[in-house]
Design a protein around this motif. Sequence first.
Motif, PDB file in Angstrom:
ATOM      1  N   LEU A  57      -0.379   1.037 -13.420  1.00 46.35           N
ATOM      2  CA  LEU A  57      -0.088   2.471 -13.459  1.00 46.35           C
ATOM      3  C   LEU A  57       0.570   2.869 -14.775  1.00 46.35           C
ATOM      4  CD1 LEU A  57       1.052   3.019  -9.755  1.00 46.35           C
ATOM      5  CD2 LEU A  57      -1.113   3.713 -10.809  1.00 46.35           C
ATOM      6  N   ALA A  58       1.317   1.935 -15.381  1.00 45.24           N
ATOM      7  CA  ALA A  58       1.928   2.221 -16.688  1.00 45.24           C
ATOM      8  C   ALA A  58       0.842   2.495 -17.721  1.00 45.24           C
ATOM      9  CB  ALA A  58       2.808   1.060 -17.130  1.00 45.24           C
ATOM     10  N   GLY A  59      -0.255   1.737 -17.649  1.00 45.63           N
ATOM     11  CA  GLY A  59      -1.388   1.973 -18.557  1.00 45.63           C
ATOM     12  C   GLY A  59      -2.106   3.270 -18.197  1.00 45.63           C
ATOM     13  N   ARG A 113       1.634  17.158 -15.638  1.00 42.78           N
ATOM     14  CA  ARG A 113       2.642  17.928 -16.391  1.00 42.78           C
ATOM     15  C   ARG A 113       3.052  17.224 -17.682  1.00 42.78           C
ATOM     16  NH1 ARG A 113       4.672  18.778 -10.992  1.00 42.78           N
ATOM     17  NH2 ARG A 113       5.892  16.886 -11.179  1.00 42.78           N
ATOM     18  N   GLY A 114       2.663  15.917 -17.823  1.00 42.25           N
ATOM     19  CA  GLY A 114       2.971  15.176 -19.047  1.00 42.25           C
ATOM     20  C   GLY A 114       4.386  14.633 -19.112  1.00 42.25           C
ATOM     21  N   ARG A 115       5.004  14.370 -17.917  1.00 40.43           N
ATOM     22  CA  ARG A 115       6.407  13.954 -17.944  1.00 40.43           C
ATOM     23  C   ARG A 115       6.804  13.298 -16.630  1.00 40.43           C
ATOM     24  NH1 ARG A 115      10.591  15.284 -20.907  1.00 40.43           N
ATOM     25  NH2 ARG A 115      12.652  15.470 -19.922  1.00 40.43           N
ATOM     26  N   GLY A 116       7.492  12.150 -16.695  1.00 40.71           N
ATOM     27  CA  GLY A 116       8.019  11.556 -15.462  1.00 40.71           C
ATOM     28  C   GLY A 116       8.322  10.079 -15.626  1.00 40.71           C
ATOM     29  N   SER A 117       9.089   9.569 -14.662  1.00 42.22           N
ATOM     30  CA  SER A 117       9.441   8.141 -14.664  1.00 42.22           C
ATOM     31  C   SER A 117       9.431   7.636 -13.227  1.00 42.22           C
ATOM     32  CB  SER A 117      10.834   7.955 -15.282  1.00 42.22           C
ATOM     33  OG  SER A 117      11.221   6.597 -15.170  1.00 42.22           O
ATOM     34  N   GLY A 120       2.547  10.636 -20.603  1.00 38.04           N
ATOM     35  CA  GLY A 120       4.002  10.802 -20.651  1.00 38.04           C
ATOM     36  C   GLY A 120       4.748  10.293 -19.431  1.00 38.04           C
ATOM     37  N   VAL A 121       4.073   9.480 -18.609  1.00 43.58           N
ATOM     38  CA  VAL A 121       4.739   8.955 -17.411  1.00 43.58           C
ATOM     39  C   VAL A 121       4.997   7.459 -17.602  1.00 43.58           C
ATOM     40  CG1 VAL A 121       4.597   8.624 -14.897  1.00 43.58           C
ATOM     41  CG2 VAL A 121       3.567  10.654 -15.965  1.00 43.58           C
ATOM     42  N   ARG A 122       6.271   7.068 -17.467  1.00 41.32           N
ATOM     43  CA  ARG A 122       6.631   5.644 -17.547  1.00 41.32           C
ATOM     44  C   ARG A 122       6.694   5.073 -16.133  1.00 41.32           C
ATOM     45  NH1 ARG A 122      11.321   4.553 -18.763  1.00 41.32           N
ATOM     46  NH2 ARG A 122      12.312   6.588 -18.535  1.00 41.32           N
ATOM     47  N   ILE A 152       0.841  -1.205   0.000  1.00 45.23           N
ATOM     48  CA  ILE A 152       0.000   0.000   0.000  1.00 45.23           C
ATOM     49  C   ILE A 152       0.877   1.258   0.000  1.00 45.23           C
ATOM     50  CG2 ILE A 152      -1.792   1.270   1.263  1.00 45.23           C
ATOM     51  CD1 ILE A 152      -2.838  -1.486   2.212  1.00 45.23           C
ATOM     52  N   GLY A 153       1.973   1.229   0.763  1.00 42.69           N
ATOM     53  CA  GLY A 153       2.878   2.387   0.799  1.00 42.69           C
ATOM     54  C   GLY A 153       3.441   2.692  -0.580  1.00 42.69           C
ATOM     55  N   THR A 154       3.833   1.651  -1.307  1.00 38.57           N
ATOM     56  CA  THR A 154       4.364   1.851  -2.664  1.00 38.57           C
ATOM     57  C   THR A 154       3.305   2.500  -3.555  1.00 38.57           C
ATOM     58  OG1 THR A 154       5.837  -0.035  -2.437  1.00 38.57           O
ATOM     59  CG2 THR A 154       5.298   0.639  -4.688  1.00 38.57           C
ATOM     60  N   TYR A 155       2.076   2.015  -3.453  1.00 37.63           N
ATOM     61  CA  TYR A 155       0.991   2.568  -4.274  1.00 37.63           C
ATOM     62  C   TYR A 155       0.727   4.041  -3.926  1.00 37.63           C
ATOM     63  CZ  TYR A 155      -3.554   3.190  -6.421  1.00 37.63           C
ATOM     64  OH  TYR A 155      -4.587   3.675  -7.169  1.00 37.63           O
ATOM     65  N   LEU A 156       0.676   4.320  -2.620  1.00 35.72           N
ATOM     66  CA  LEU A 156       0.371   5.701  -2.201  1.00 35.72           C
ATOM     67  C   LEU A 156       1.457   6.676  -2.648  1.00 35.72           C
ATOM     68  CD1 LEU A 156      -1.030   4.997   1.396  1.00 35.72           C
ATOM     69  CD2 LEU A 156      -2.339   5.551  -0.683  1.00 35.72           C
ATOM     70  N   SER A 157       2.731   6.253  -2.568  1.00 38.82           N
ATOM     71  CA  SER A 157       3.824   7.125  -3.031  1.00 38.82           C
ATOM     72  C   SER A 157       3.712   7.333  -4.540  1.00 38.82           C
ATOM     73  CB  SER A 157       5.193   6.517  -2.718  1.00 38.82           C
ATOM     74  OG  SER A 157       5.374   6.359  -1.338  1.00 38.82           O
ATOM     75  N   ALA A 158       3.493   6.229  -5.263  1.00 38.97           N
ATOM     76  CA  ALA A 158       3.417   6.327  -6.728  1.00 38.97           C
ATOM     77  C   ALA A 158       2.298   7.270  -7.150  1.00 38.97           C
ATOM     78  CB  ALA A 158       3.213   4.936  -7.336  1.00 38.97           C
ATOM     79  N   VAL A 159       1.160   7.203  -6.466  1.00 34.43           N
ATOM     80  CA  VAL A 159       0.017   8.042  -6.871  1.00 34.43           C
ATOM     81  C   VAL A 159       0.261   9.510  -6.491  1.00 34.43           C
ATOM     82  CG1 VAL A 159      -2.444   8.489  -6.522  1.00 34.43           C
ATOM     83  CG2 VAL A 159      -1.633   6.144  -6.886  1.00 34.43           C
ATOM     84  N   ALA A 160       0.828   9.747  -5.292  1.00 38.09           N
ATOM     85  CA  ALA A 160       1.051  11.141  -4.866  1.00 38.09           C
ATOM     86  C   ALA A 160       1.974  11.857  -5.851  1.00 38.09           C
ATOM     87  CB  ALA A 160       1.647  11.168  -3.459  1.00 38.09           C
ATOM     88  N   PHE A 161       3.076  11.197  -6.229  1.00 39.37           N
ATOM     89  CA  PHE A 161       4.031  11.845  -7.140  1.00 39.37           C
ATOM     90  C   PHE A 161       3.609  11.671  -8.604  1.00 39.37           C
ATOM     91  CE2 PHE A 161       6.406  11.393  -3.222  1.00 39.37           C
ATOM     92  CZ  PHE A 161       7.109  12.580  -3.150  1.00 39.37           C
ATOM     93  N   GLY A 162       3.077  10.483  -8.934  1.00 40.49           N
ATOM     94  CA  GLY A 162       2.738  10.176 -10.328  1.00 40.49           C
ATOM     95  C   GLY A 162       1.600  11.043 -10.859  1.00 40.49           C
ATOM     96  N   ALA A 163       0.619  11.353 -10.031  1.00 44.61           N
ATOM     97  CA  ALA A 163      -0.505  12.179 -10.505  1.00 44.61           C
ATOM     98  C   ALA A 163       0.004  13.570 -10.901  1.00 44.61           C
ATOM     99  CB  ALA A 163      -1.570  12.286  -9.419  1.00 44.61           C
ATOM    100  N   ARG A 164       0.954  14.084 -10.113  1.00 41.21           N
ATOM    101  CA  ARG A 164       1.541  15.399 -10.448  1.00 41.21           C
ATOM    102  C   ARG A 164       2.336  15.303 -11.757  1.00 41.21           C
ATOM    103  NH1 ARG A 164       0.813  15.512  -4.967  1.00 41.21           N
ATOM    104  NH2 ARG A 164       0.559  17.570  -4.013  1.00 41.21           N
ATOM    105  N   MET A 165       3.114  14.219 -11.915  1.00 41.65           N
ATOM    106  CA  MET A 165       3.869  14.025 -13.169  1.00 41.65           C
ATOM    107  C   MET A 165       2.898  13.969 -14.348  1.00 41.65           C
ATOM    108  SD  MET A 165       6.502  10.990 -12.122  1.00 41.65           S
ATOM    109  CE  MET A 165       7.761  11.136 -10.867  1.00 41.65           C
ATOM    110  N   ALA A 166       1.811  13.220 -14.179  1.00 40.52           N
ATOM    111  CA  ALA A 166       0.852  13.030 -15.286  1.00 40.52           C
ATOM    112  C   ALA A 166       0.227  14.366 -15.697  1.00 40.52           C
ATOM    113  CB  ALA A 166      -0.223  12.028 -14.870  1.00 40.52           C
TER     114      ALA A 166
END
Length: 274
Positions: free
Chosen positions: A175-177, A139-143, A183-185, A123-137
């Motif tokens: 999350l890759a899908g 902006r259209g850029r991130g890994s 633009g987020v891998r 769950i911690g991995t998912y929550l971190s990925a979503v907190a940072f990944g949503a911001r990356m998405a």
Amino acid sequence: MERCGPRRGRVIMSLEGKVAVVTGGASGIGAACCRLLAARGAKVAVTDRDLPRTEALAREIGGHALALDVATQAANEAAAAEIEASLGPVEILVTSAGVLQRPLRAEDLPEADIHQVVNIDQIGTYLSAVAFGARMARRGRGSIVTIASISGSRGLPLHAYAPAKAAVIEMTRCLAGEWGRSGVRVNSVSPGFTMTPAMASAIQAGERDPALLEETSALGRMITTEDVAEAVCFLASEAARAITGIDLPVDAGWLVAPSWASYGGLPPARGNAA
Ligand SMILES: NC(=O)c1ccc[n+]([C@@H]2O[C@H](COP(=O)([O-])OP(=O)(O)OC[C@H]3O[C@@H](n4cnc5c(N)ncnc54)[C@H](O)[C@@H]3O)[C@@H](O)[C@H]2O)c1
């Protein structure tokens, strides 16, 4: 035509000026990722629930330190907001926060251990990925590179840890899908048995046998934290720009070796390698 010489390689592996965040960055695999990300030019935010060690590593690499326990959504959201306010838009996230598990019979595994492993590793991995990944998405850029484990691909006497790591591999694909068109891998690295403080204390407690950990891989050795960090930095870099949704094992061939037991085991070394 694209140039593929060593010069071009150096450029696309460079992480110059990118803001990178590592969870569980104060120790082991996370710490090695922080060091290599910084060496490749990234501005690194070291985060961990252990603040003194986080600050020590941030000082060593000239990075930014932040206390973050990944187990709650509120803490991950606050960390993402704070890091972006002080360092700028995050382009790279590595989720290494995690705990190992004692190998126990299923009926002996305490419920508290199951909750701890699932809350942090999955769950911690998912929550971190979503907190940072949503911001990356947005902006259209991130890994994003999640740290899973070879345990997520095989049955083992790790009845909470192995399913939690299988979930990390699968959430990485989901999350890759989710963010591919934004633009987020999102990829995972699955380390084999890696000599870290967590592994050293498991060995000391008699829960892992280092001779067996080496013997059961094709290459006949354990993994170093630097081995894992190299794969993480590759996936985070432009060199991996067409790669998303994969799990990359860094396991010295542990996943391929055991099936050889049905044919009498791995063949011995030939020639000069002997
Ligand atoms: N060591 C191995 O053989 C191995 C193999 C496969 C995968 N992994 C994975 O690699 C990752 C790192 O493990 P390691 O061996 O480097 O361990 P480690 O104990 O050396 O480092 C893990 C770090 O995560 C931090 N952490 C733990 N819970 C946290 C939480 N709730 N919030 C924030 N930080 C937290 C710890 O304080 C520690 O600094 C883990 O996800 C682990 O499952 C390790």
